[in-house]
Motif scaffolding. Structure first.
Motif, PDB file in Angstrom:
ATOM      1  N   TYR A   6      60.110  65.824   8.790  1.00  0.00           N
ATOM      2  CA  TYR A   6      59.156  66.602   8.614  1.00  0.00           C
ATOM      3  C   TYR A   6      58.505  67.256   9.714  1.00  0.00           C
ATOM      4  N   TRP A   7      58.696  66.441  11.065  1.00  0.00           N
ATOM      5  CA  TRP A   7      57.974  67.383  12.371  1.00  0.00           C
ATOM      6  C   TRP A   7      58.883  68.372  12.809  1.00  0.00           C
ATOM      7  N   THR A   8      60.248  68.255  12.778  1.00  0.00           N
ATOM      8  CA  THR A   8      61.489  69.229  13.350  1.00  0.00           C
ATOM      9  C   THR A   8      61.700  70.437  12.677  1.00  0.00           C
ATOM     10  N   THR A   9      61.597  70.182  11.160  1.00  0.00           N
ATOM     11  CA  THR A   9      61.811  71.258  10.280  1.00  0.00           C
ATOM     12  C   THR A   9      60.701  72.000   9.721  1.00  0.00           C
ATOM     13  N   ASN A  10      59.394  71.304   9.491  1.00  0.00           N
ATOM     14  CA  ASN A  10      58.375  71.812   8.921  1.00  0.00           C
ATOM     15  C   ASN A  10      57.999  72.995   9.415  1.00  0.00           C
ATOM     16  N   PHE A  11      58.195  74.115   8.941  1.00  0.00           N
ATOM     17  CA  PHE A  11      57.697  75.567   9.525  1.00  0.00           C
ATOM     18  C   PHE A  11      56.225  75.321   9.674  1.00  0.00           C
ATOM     19  N   ALA A  12      55.364  74.980   9.034  1.00  0.00           N
ATOM     20  CA  ALA A  12      53.808  74.890   8.847  1.00  0.00           C
ATOM     21  C   ALA A  12      53.445  74.260  10.402  1.00  0.00           C
ATOM     22  N   GLU A  13      54.374  73.121  10.898  1.00  0.00           N
ATOM     23  CA  GLU A  13      53.964  72.776  12.275  1.00  0.00           C
ATOM     24  C   GLU A  13      54.589  73.447  13.487  1.00  0.00           C
ATOM     25  N   VAL A  14      56.115  73.804  13.100  1.00  0.00           N
ATOM     26  CA  VAL A  14      56.715  74.493  14.271  1.00  0.00           C
ATOM     27  C   VAL A  14      55.916  76.049  14.432  1.00  0.00           C
ATOM     28  N   PRO A  49      57.856  59.891  17.872  1.00  0.00           N
ATOM     29  CA  PRO A  49      59.339  59.924  18.431  1.00  0.00           C
ATOM     30  C   PRO A  49      59.834  61.094  17.994  1.00  0.00           C
ATOM     31  N   ALA A  50      59.581  61.649  16.903  1.00  0.00           N
ATOM     32  CA  ALA A  50      60.029  62.891  16.341  1.00  0.00           C
ATOM     33  C   ALA A  50      59.406  64.237  17.059  1.00  0.00           C
ATOM     34  N   MET A  51      57.927  64.049  17.434  1.00  0.00           N
ATOM     35  CA  MET A  51      57.125  65.205  18.004  1.00  0.00           C
ATOM     36  C   MET A  51      57.693  65.448  19.481  1.00  0.00           C
ATOM     37  N   VAL A  52      57.985  64.161  19.980  1.00  0.00           N
ATOM     38  CA  VAL A  52      58.623  64.489  21.442  1.00  0.00           C
ATOM     39  C   VAL A  52      60.030  65.129  21.386  1.00  0.00           C
ATOM     40  N   PHE A  53      60.875  64.705  20.262  1.00  0.00           N
ATOM     41  CA  PHE A  53      62.257  65.079  20.156  1.00  0.00           C
ATOM     42  C   PHE A  53      62.111  66.411  19.862  1.00  0.00           C
ATOM     43  N   LEU A  54      61.244  67.017  19.005  1.00  0.00           N
ATOM     44  CA  LEU A  54      61.272  68.480  18.895  1.00  0.00           C
ATOM     45  C   LEU A  54      60.772  69.079  20.240  1.00  0.00           C
ATOM     46  N   GLY A  55      59.822  68.583  20.813  1.00  0.00           N
ATOM     47  CA  GLY A  55      59.604  69.279  22.112  1.00  0.00           C
ATOM     48  C   GLY A  55      60.685  69.452  23.166  1.00  0.00           C
ATOM     49  N   ILE A  56      61.183  68.236  23.269  1.00  0.00           N
ATOM     50  CA  ILE A  56      62.428  68.230  24.434  1.00  0.00           C
ATOM     51  C   ILE A  56      63.820  68.813  24.198  1.00  0.00           C
ATOM     52  N   VAL A  57      64.159  68.601  22.590  1.00  0.00           N
ATOM     53  CA  VAL A  57      65.375  69.164  22.331  1.00  0.00           C
ATOM     54  C   VAL A  57      65.489  70.281  21.713  1.00  0.00           C
ATOM     55  N   MET A  58      64.740  70.398  20.422  1.00  0.00           N
ATOM     56  CA  MET A  58      64.740  71.620  19.529  1.00  0.00           C
ATOM     57  C   MET A  58      64.155  72.712  19.789  1.00  0.00           C
ATOM     58  N   MET A  59      62.748  72.527  20.516  1.00  0.00           N
ATOM     59  CA  MET A  59      62.050  73.863  20.672  1.00  0.00           C
ATOM     60  C   MET A  59      62.807  74.899  21.568  1.00  0.00           C
ATOM     61  N   PRO A  60      63.613  74.381  22.658  1.00  0.00           N
ATOM     62  CA  PRO A  60      64.478  75.526  23.222  1.00  0.00           C
ATOM     63  C   PRO A  60      65.366  76.504  22.347  1.00  0.00           C
TER      64      PRO A  60
END
Length: 552
Positions: A261-269, A92-103
């Motif tokens: 982890y998924w939305t603010t961890n820069f190593a992933e982003v 769920p967090a990975m999907v949220f990152l892609g849809i909402v936060m990535m823009p």
């Protein structure tokens, strides 16, 4: 099967496979070097990569030592409940990152997560986050390095310190040479090598215990019992293998720890920031969610197989710690040749994890600490040089922090503790700042600082025996939850007393303020229905929910 030492009988063929892999990895680093002309090329791959490459690198950066050794250890220790880390604790967090936060990340053209905080709040918040991120990355790189050395020590009989230094040298070589492209293309390669190493362990292990039904019967007779086969049963109380209630799982793990982890961890982003356009950047974490759904098959199942076939697994120290579940299975099950592939896969996973930490560290150190506070306005190639030196420094310090990690019997517990201190408060500050434009710069700084201190204090009180929890993981869930709540309360208290930022300063940074262009750089072919981030995301979350039904 017993302990009997972990030494693997590697032969010439196995060593040949391993050597070929290392040659390939360094070759990829040199090939990537030819494309490096500016600092954006070195740190963000010149924002030019296709979505499937960044998507696989996104999963692979997370498939580090921790994931493979740690999740198999959890599988043996806690049973099927380990799947929560994937289906509710990641997808769920990975999907949220892609849809909402990535823009906001991709659209505001920030080069790192701390840089977003500087634009949204102020420089003190920026510096606090840059420093805490740098510390966390070096600590986590140490864990990956320690795990790598553990395996090399056990499998090849090298002394621990030799293994640590050799592993560090190889990672250092390919990042210093090839920058982020070198790391990302190697992560895509590593994704397939890791699977090639884990699938034989899973299949041969299942055959040995009599298939899925045989495994289920054996788990029922083990120390986990029937409870080891269910994900949600008995979570109304703490009378389950994980010792956690459903509320802790849903709020602590499913929301705060995983979104943090998924939305603010820069190593992933950072993997998504290197994509070629907005559509590819948004799809990166969502494409990564699909392999993530299936990874428990090759981590949790081997953990259960180890539980029922390795006698005495679960010792506090020595060869029979839970951390050794996967290496023990490799020793007992795999023939030569296949063994070489499996060992290569394990080493690949550590290097992928460590490379993610180190490339995250060198970008934040160069842009957010050195360029922002120490040496401004130097020519671009100066910062590429600083980045290369930062890489060397990170690896050297990582060798030191590897010896800290050596003090924990289940390294996953150490990692979760780090996340609850560093990521949970950052996520609270971030998510409120992104959705509530009134939140002031001072509130940003104090919520981040106090949230971190509360979580750290709770951890130290638990370690000092002042506060009691059922397990280390339960402490992490509570630490994360408390850090989040603290940050929310601090923000709500300080914001009304301080001045907000002007609307025009927040364009492209805060939800509903405009300034984010989702369509500006669309390429022909991005508009087809199967490339819609929202559709792909909804399907991934629905699959995660469906997967729970058979193991409820």
């Amino acid at each position: 099967m017993d302990g009997g030492g972990l030494r693997l009988n590697m032969n010439g063929l196995d060593y040949l496979i391993l050597a070929l892999y290392f040659v390939t990895v360094l070759g990829v680093g040199f090939a990537a070097r030819r494309a490096i002309r500016t600092s954006v090329d070195f740190f963000l791959s010149g924002r030019s990569l296709p979505a499937w490459v960044t998507g696989l690198a996104f999963v692979s950066a997370n498939l580090g030592a921790l994931e493979i050794i740690g999740m198999a250890a959890n599988g043996a220790q806690y049973g099927v409940m380990t799947v929560h880390y994937y289906w509710i604790g990641a997808v769920p967090a990975m999907v949220f990152l892609g849809i909402v936060m990535m823009p906001f990340y991709y659209g505001s053209k920030v080069r790192s997560v701390p840089e977003y905080l500087r634009l949204r709040f102020n420089r003190p918040t920026h510096l606090l986050n840059a420093l805490s991120f740098a510390v966390a990355q070096v600590l986590i790189a140490g864990v990956n390095l320690y795990a790598l050395a553990l395996v090399m020590q056990a499998l090849l009989g090298w002394p621990l310190w030799t293994a640590i230094v050799v592993g560090a040298a190889i990672v250092l070589a390919y990042i210093t040479i090839g920058g982020l492209s070198g790391a990302i293309y190697n992560e895509v390669l590593q994704f397939f090598v890791i699977l090639a190493g884990l699938i034989p362990v899973t299949v041969i292990g299942l055959v040995k215990v009599g298939g899925v039904n045989g495994l289920m019967d054996a788990v029922r007779d083990s120390k986990l019992g029937e409870a080891g086969l269910h994900a949600w049963q008995d979570t109304g109380s703490t009378a389950n293998p994980l010792g956690a209630q459903w509320l802790g799982i849903v709020f602590g793990l499913g929301f705060v720890l995983s979104f943090g982890y998924w939305t603010t961890n820069f190593a992933e982003v950072q993997r998504a920031l290197s994509a070629k356009n907005m559509s590819a950047a948004r799809r990166t974490p969502i494409i990564a969610a699909y392999p993530k759904l299936f990874i428990p098959l090759v981590t949790v199942i081997p953990g259960l197989v180890a539980l029922v076939t390795v006698k005495g697994l679960g010792a506090e120290s020595g060869d029979l710690q839970y951390n050794n579940a996967i290496p023990l299975l490799m020793r007992d099950l795999l023939p030569n040749g296949v063994l070489g592939v499996a060992v290569t896969g394990l080493l690949a996973s550590f290097m992928a994890g460590m490379a993610a930490n180190v490339s995250g560290f060198n970008t934040v150190f160069t842009y957010d600490i050195w360029q922002a506070y120490i040496r401004r306005d130097r020519p671009d190639d100066y910062y590429v040089r600083v980045g290369r030196w930062a890489t060397v420094a990170a690896v050297v310090v990582g060798i030191g922090t590897a010896f800290i990690a050596a003090g924990f019997s289940n390294i996953m517990n150490y990692i979760q503790a780090l996340f609850s201190v560093f990521n949970a408060p950052l996520f609270a500050t971030f998510i409120i700042g992104m959705f509530w434009k009134r939140m002031s710069a001072l509130a940003g700084f104090w919520s981040l600082l106090l949230g971190t201190l509360v979580s750290l204090s709770l951890y130290l009180l638990y370690k000092g025996g002042v506060i009691d929890f059922n397990s280390d993981l339960e402490e992490s869930f509570w630490g994360a939850g408390l850090a989040f709540v603290t940050a929310v309360v601090v923000t709500a208290t300080i914001t009304p007393l301080t001045a907000p930022k002007r609307d025009e300063e927040l364009r492209g940074l805060v939800y509903g303020m405009g300034g984010v262009d989702l369509k500006g750089d669309v390429l022909a072919g991005d508009a087809v229905w199967y490339r819609s981030p929202v559709l792909l995301g909804v399907i991934a979350v629905a699959l995660a929910a469906l997967f729970y039904i058979p193991v409820f």
